[in-house]
Design a protein around this motif. Structure first.
Motif, short mmCIF file in Angstrom:
data_model
loop_
_atom_site.label_atom_id
_atom_site.label_comp_id
_atom_site.label_asym_id
_atom_site.label_seq_id
_atom_site.Cartn_x
_atom_site.Cartn_y
_atom_site.Cartn_z
N UNK A 1 -44.53 53.02 -42.17
CA UNK A 1 -44.32 51.98 -43.16
C UNK A 1 -43.46 50.88 -42.54
N UNK A 2 -43.94 49.65 -42.62
CA UNK A 2 -43.20 48.52 -42.07
C UNK A 2 -42.10 48.09 -43.03
N UNK A 3 -41.20 47.28 -42.54
CA UNK A 3 -40.13 46.76 -43.40
C UNK A 3 -40.71 45.87 -44.50
N UNK A 4 -41.78 45.12 -44.18
CA UNK A 4 -42.43 44.29 -45.20
C UNK A 4 -43.03 45.14 -46.31
N UNK A 5 -43.68 46.24 -45.92
CA UNK A 5 -44.24 47.15 -46.93
C UNK A 5 -43.13 47.76 -47.78
N UNK A 6 -42.03 48.12 -47.14
CA UNK A 6 -40.89 48.68 -47.87
C UNK A 6 -40.31 47.64 -48.83
N UNK A 7 -40.24 46.40 -48.39
CA UNK A 7 -39.72 45.32 -49.23
C UNK A 7 -40.60 45.13 -50.48
N UNK A 8 -41.91 45.20 -50.31
CA UNK A 8 -42.82 45.09 -51.45
C UNK A 8 -42.56 46.22 -52.44
N UNK A 36 -40.52 55.64 -50.71
CA UNK A 36 -40.17 55.17 -49.37
C UNK A 36 -39.97 56.36 -48.43
N UNK A 37 -40.13 56.10 -47.14
CA UNK A 37 -39.97 57.16 -46.15
C UNK A 37 -39.02 56.73 -45.04
N UNK A 38 -38.51 57.70 -44.30
CA UNK A 38 -37.71 57.46 -43.10
C UNK A 38 -36.53 56.55 -43.32
N UNK A 39 -36.28 55.68 -42.35
CA UNK A 39 -35.16 54.73 -42.41
C UNK A 39 -35.28 53.78 -43.59
N UNK A 40 -36.51 53.49 -43.99
CA UNK A 40 -36.71 52.59 -45.13
C UNK A 40 -36.16 53.18 -46.42
N UNK A 41 -36.19 54.51 -46.54
CA UNK A 41 -35.65 55.15 -47.74
C UNK A 41 -34.15 54.92 -47.85
N UNK A 42 -33.44 55.17 -46.75
CA UNK A 42 -31.97 55.00 -46.77
C UNK A 42 -31.60 53.54 -46.98
N UNK A 43 -32.25 52.66 -46.22
CA UNK A 43 -31.97 51.22 -46.35
C UNK A 43 -32.30 50.73 -47.76
#
Length: 132
Positions: A1-8, A36-43
């Protein structure tokens, strides 16, 4: 999952939290762990918790710089996008403000009305300029 996908996904979570009246830490934690997954979940959780903690301050900044609409009357998608951008700028010192604004404008182009990208850009730009 990219940061853009996480932002959406974060924008969608904020929209859902606002629509259901559940702007709280428990809902933020549950929805980020589900979506969310991985680092994107914590962020993502850090950003959402920051927004929940400082919601009145964030909405105050948006209200102050929005000439035409107050948060209670503006489109909820636009509000979620701006809350996310301001939250990202407050939580992530490494994220340049221009990047946060640009990402918010891109979200507005994708998910909101035709004029929303200009509105979002204007309000966020005014917030950044007043904070300097």
């Amino acid at each position: 999952m990219t940061r853009n996908e996480a932002r959406e996904i974060l924008m969608q979570i904020l929209y859902e939290m606002d629509a259901t009246g559940s702007m709280d830490h428990e809902t933020a934690a549950r929805l980020t762990s589900e979506r969310l997954t991985g680092n994107n979940r914590e962020r993502g959780l850090n950003i959402l918790n920051g927004i929940v903690d400082q919601l009145e301050q964030i909405d105050g900044k948006i209200n102050e710089k929005s000439r035409s609409w107050k948060t209670s009357r503006m489109p909820k998608v636009d509000l979620a996008i701006m809350r996310l951008a301001v939250g990202e700028m407050m939580v992530d010192d490494q994220l340049p403000e221009a990047v946060a604004i640009n990402e918010a404008v891109n979200l507005a182009r994708k998910f909101s009305m035709e004029k929303s990208s200009r509105f979002v850009n204007g309000v966020l730009g005014a917030i950044v300029n007043s904070d300097e």
